[in-house]
Design a protein around this motif. Sequence first.
Motif, short mmCIF file in Angstrom:
data_model
loop_
_atom_site.label_atom_id
_atom_site.label_comp_id
_atom_site.label_asym_id
_atom_site.label_seq_id
_atom_site.Cartn_x
_atom_site.Cartn_y
_atom_site.Cartn_z
N GLY A 28 17.73 -40.37 -11.73
CA GLY A 28 17.55 -40.78 -10.35
C GLY A 28 16.80 -42.07 -10.16
N ALA A 29 16.52 -42.79 -11.27
CA ALA A 29 15.78 -44.05 -11.15
C ALA A 29 16.67 -45.19 -10.68
CB ALA A 29 15.14 -44.40 -12.49
N GLY A 30 18.00 -45.00 -10.75
CA GLY A 30 18.93 -46.05 -10.34
C GLY A 30 19.63 -46.72 -11.51
N LYS A 31 19.47 -46.15 -12.69
CA LYS A 31 20.08 -46.76 -13.89
C LYS A 31 21.60 -46.75 -13.81
CE LYS A 31 18.42 -43.89 -16.91
NZ LYS A 31 17.77 -42.73 -16.35
N THR A 32 22.15 -45.58 -13.53
CA THR A 32 23.61 -45.47 -13.52
C THR A 32 24.23 -46.33 -12.42
OG1 THR A 32 23.55 -43.28 -14.51
CG2 THR A 32 25.54 -43.85 -13.31
N SER A 33 23.59 -46.36 -11.25
CA SER A 33 24.10 -47.20 -10.16
C SER A 33 24.13 -48.66 -10.59
CB SER A 33 23.23 -47.05 -8.91
OG SER A 33 23.31 -45.73 -8.43
N THR A 34 23.08 -49.07 -11.31
CA THR A 34 23.04 -50.46 -11.79
C THR A 34 24.19 -50.71 -12.79
OG1 THR A 34 20.64 -50.39 -11.55
CG2 THR A 34 21.56 -52.20 -12.84
N MET A 35 24.38 -49.77 -13.71
CA MET A 35 25.46 -49.91 -14.69
C MET A 35 26.82 -50.03 -13.99
SD MET A 35 24.05 -49.93 -17.56
CE MET A 35 22.60 -50.52 -16.70
N ARG A 36 27.02 -49.17 -12.99
CA ARG A 36 28.32 -49.18 -12.31
C ARG A 36 28.56 -50.48 -11.55
NH1 ARG A 36 31.28 -44.59 -11.82
NH2 ARG A 36 32.06 -45.25 -9.81
N MET A 37 27.50 -51.07 -11.03
CA MET A 37 27.66 -52.37 -10.37
C MET A 37 28.03 -53.44 -11.39
SD MET A 37 24.93 -52.62 -7.27
CE MET A 37 23.45 -51.94 -8.03
N ILE A 38 27.37 -53.39 -12.56
CA ILE A 38 27.68 -54.37 -13.61
C ILE A 38 29.12 -54.20 -14.08
CG2 ILE A 38 27.14 -55.10 -15.97
CD1 ILE A 38 24.24 -54.23 -15.46
N ALA A 39 29.56 -52.95 -14.19
CA ALA A 39 30.91 -52.67 -14.69
C ALA A 39 31.98 -52.85 -13.60
CB ALA A 39 30.97 -51.25 -15.24
N CYS A 40 31.59 -53.38 -12.44
CA CYS A 40 32.51 -53.59 -11.32
C CYS A 40 33.18 -52.29 -10.90
CB CYS A 40 33.60 -54.61 -11.65
SG CYS A 40 32.97 -56.12 -12.31
N MET A 41 32.44 -51.19 -10.97
CA MET A 41 32.98 -49.91 -10.52
C MET A 41 32.28 -49.44 -9.26
SD MET A 41 33.77 -47.83 -13.96
CE MET A 41 34.69 -46.59 -13.03
N SER A 42 31.48 -50.31 -8.68
CA SER A 42 30.75 -49.95 -7.48
C SER A 42 30.28 -51.26 -6.85
CB SER A 42 29.56 -49.07 -7.89
OG SER A 42 28.77 -48.77 -6.79
N PRO A 43 30.71 -51.54 -5.61
CA PRO A 43 30.29 -52.80 -5.00
C PRO A 43 28.81 -52.79 -4.65
CG PRO A 43 31.68 -51.52 -3.49
CD PRO A 43 31.60 -50.74 -4.75
N LYS A 44 28.14 -53.90 -4.85
CA LYS A 44 26.71 -53.99 -4.52
C LYS A 44 26.52 -53.94 -3.01
CE LYS A 44 26.32 -58.92 -3.93
NZ LYS A 44 27.38 -59.81 -4.24
N SER A 45 25.32 -53.51 -2.59
CA SER A 45 25.04 -53.48 -1.16
C SER A 45 24.37 -54.77 -0.70
CB SER A 45 24.13 -52.29 -0.81
OG SER A 45 24.70 -51.09 -1.25
N ALA A 46 23.61 -55.39 -1.61
CA ALA A 46 22.95 -56.66 -1.28
C ALA A 46 22.54 -57.35 -2.56
CB ALA A 46 21.72 -56.41 -0.41
N GLY A 47 22.21 -58.64 -2.45
CA GLY A 47 21.74 -59.40 -3.60
C GLY A 47 22.86 -60.19 -4.27
N THR A 48 22.53 -60.75 -5.44
CA THR A 48 23.50 -61.55 -6.18
C THR A 48 23.66 -60.97 -7.57
OG1 THR A 48 22.49 -63.44 -5.07
CG2 THR A 48 24.11 -63.93 -6.76
N LEU A 49 24.90 -60.93 -8.03
CA LEU A 49 25.17 -60.42 -9.38
C LEU A 49 26.24 -61.29 -10.01
CD1 LEU A 49 24.78 -58.17 -11.53
CD2 LEU A 49 26.59 -56.89 -10.38
N ARG A 50 25.96 -61.76 -11.24
CA ARG A 50 26.98 -62.48 -12.01
C ARG A 50 27.13 -61.77 -13.34
NH1 ARG A 50 27.71 -64.12 -8.07
NH2 ARG A 50 27.76 -66.18 -7.11
N VAL A 51 28.36 -61.47 -13.71
CA VAL A 51 28.63 -60.83 -14.99
C VAL A 51 29.60 -61.73 -15.76
CG1 VAL A 51 29.48 -58.76 -16.14
CG2 VAL A 51 28.31 -58.56 -13.95
N LEU A 52 29.23 -62.15 -16.95
CA LEU A 52 30.05 -63.04 -17.77
C LEU A 52 30.45 -64.28 -16.97
CD1 LEU A 52 32.20 -60.16 -19.26
CD2 LEU A 52 30.59 -61.55 -20.57
N GLY A 53 29.52 -64.75 -16.15
CA GLY A 53 29.76 -65.96 -15.36
C GLY A 53 30.65 -65.76 -14.15
N MET A 54 31.04 -64.50 -13.88
CA MET A 54 31.95 -64.25 -12.75
C MET A 54 31.29 -63.35 -11.71
SD MET A 54 35.59 -63.70 -14.75
CE MET A 54 34.96 -62.84 -16.17
N ASP A 55 31.93 -63.28 -10.55
CA ASP A 55 31.40 -62.49 -9.45
C ASP A 55 32.18 -61.17 -9.36
OD1 ASP A 55 30.57 -61.41 -7.10
OD2 ASP A 55 30.96 -63.18 -5.86
#
Lengths: 308, 282
Positions: free
Chosen positions: A43-70
């Motif tokens: 419940g710390a938010g680890k899995t949610s973070t992973m899913r955002m990185i893996a493009c399996m969950s859209p972020k709610s706010a902020g900026t995220l770049r993975v491998l130079g892409m959005d």
Amino acid sequence: MPSVDAVIWARGLSKRFGDLVAVDGIDFDIAKGESFGFLGPNGAGKTSTMRMIACMSPKSAGTLRVLGMDPETDGPAIRGRIGLVPQDDSLDLQLTVLDNLMIYGRYFDLPKRVIRERAERLLAFAELSERADDTVEPLSGGMKRRLTIARALVSEPDLLILDEPTTGLDPQARHLLWDRLYRLKSEGVTLVITTHYMDEAEQLCDRLVVMDKGRIAASGPPSALIDRYSTKEVLELRFLGADPPGEALRGIGERIEVLPDRVLIYADDGEGAMGEVTDRGVEPTAWLVRRSSLEDVFLSLTGRTLID
Amino acid sequence: MSEPGALTLARNGGLLAPSGPRITPLALLGRSGAKRVFQRNVVVYRRGWKFLVSGFFEPFFYLVSIGLGLSKLVGVVHLDGHAFPYTVFVAPGLLAASAMNGAIFDCTFKIFFQLKIMKVYDSMLSTPLSPGDVAAGELLWALARGGLYCGVFICVMAGFGYVGTPWVVLCFPGAIFAGYAFAGVAMAGTSFMRSWQDFDFVFLVALPLFLFSATFYPLAVYPGWLQLVIRCTPLYQAVALLRGFDLGLFTWSLLGHVAYLVAMGSAGLAVTARRLARLVLP
């Protein structure tokens, strides 16, 4: 702006599900070839973070770049270069071990010939060559997890994401898995790992962040975190069937944590601290002096243990 | 990009739309991603081919029961000034109903099982595949399987001599249109289901459609206002299309039936893709 080397770059990254804030504005950078950990309780938010990185969950706010892409616009392209090992394996139970790799590889549009050649190598790597034509269901937990890792590697990803890779595995299965992850690390694969096991984080991660309630509580290499947030040694006192006498111990060592079943005394000299305990007439049921760990870092940061 | 009922699938830009901001349901069916999902089904059923065989018996049971029993009581049916033996009249109706049942069966239980129980789509959507690819691939499989059964059905019709005219060959593509419509909507409906109990609703819809869509008797038996209602229902559209083809009664309205079925399937596909994104990529 994101540095050239950053495989993942996040600023103010947040994820909300209705009123629930799962990830609350976190910043981190992960460099190429690095092995990076997210340590925290459930419940710390680890899995949610992973899913955002893996493009399996859209972020709610902020900026995220993975491998130079959005992730918002380049989801499929990013997913094409990521290997994901989810918490629950999500293997295809209607397929055989080999077909799990063959079919998954086809989702990446790889030619069959290429997948077959890789699958053979990966099944050997996962020690599953002999089970190639078996169905997935009867495999042990450790085998399933290794198959999931093999599956994630079929596309030869630049980035491998592992969500609690050894949760629920027995010690032997864990060590085999760690061994495989070391090998990948030495081959230069960027690893992102979530875990609530401090020994796993200490063993596998070059750098990590400690997460609690959707925020990052601390970050750095495991040894630096231990230096900074804990002492060299920890004296553990156990009191069977009695409330731990927190008051009587006040002032011993640098810091004292009183837990329901035991007392932790943080001191650079554990034996010396035990001497003081005896001098004060406190007699624990059992005691031991151990090296300080990330568990202590987490306790010091949040006042709670990692696994409750 | 302007076929009837085309809905755009773009939401959240690239997270859901695989390439480019807009893609129509029919275009999805031709993407390589849909082909990959289709191929997974081929591999799964290569091992479980026995499950495919059951579908071949359906036309026999239907046609034998009607041919041996009901047709003896009914005799001749009048339609558009022509008289047809009851077996010839009813066969295309049963073909349409069979196309509907096949599509619904394939796209409700199976999709729910893979979505909620087996979590097949979770792993698919961790790859470059998009929700649209997944929906289109499953729909293609339903069409292939349904097409196979309808082909057999038409052959059995011909074997029993229940065929109206040689135009019956058009019933094959016609049945595919019907399958597309029902598969699309069945998948979309399934994406809203929470538990197996919700499947009672499927029968609640499918059974009256089967019984009342002018499947077994001409539309003319209904009073005027009810005829209008029945005309709006999807199985009637499929029955009218297939009967028109089989009996060689060509009118412009057949085009309308095709448009209706394509629009219905496309809408179902678009809704399914959106729902998959919401459920699997929250």
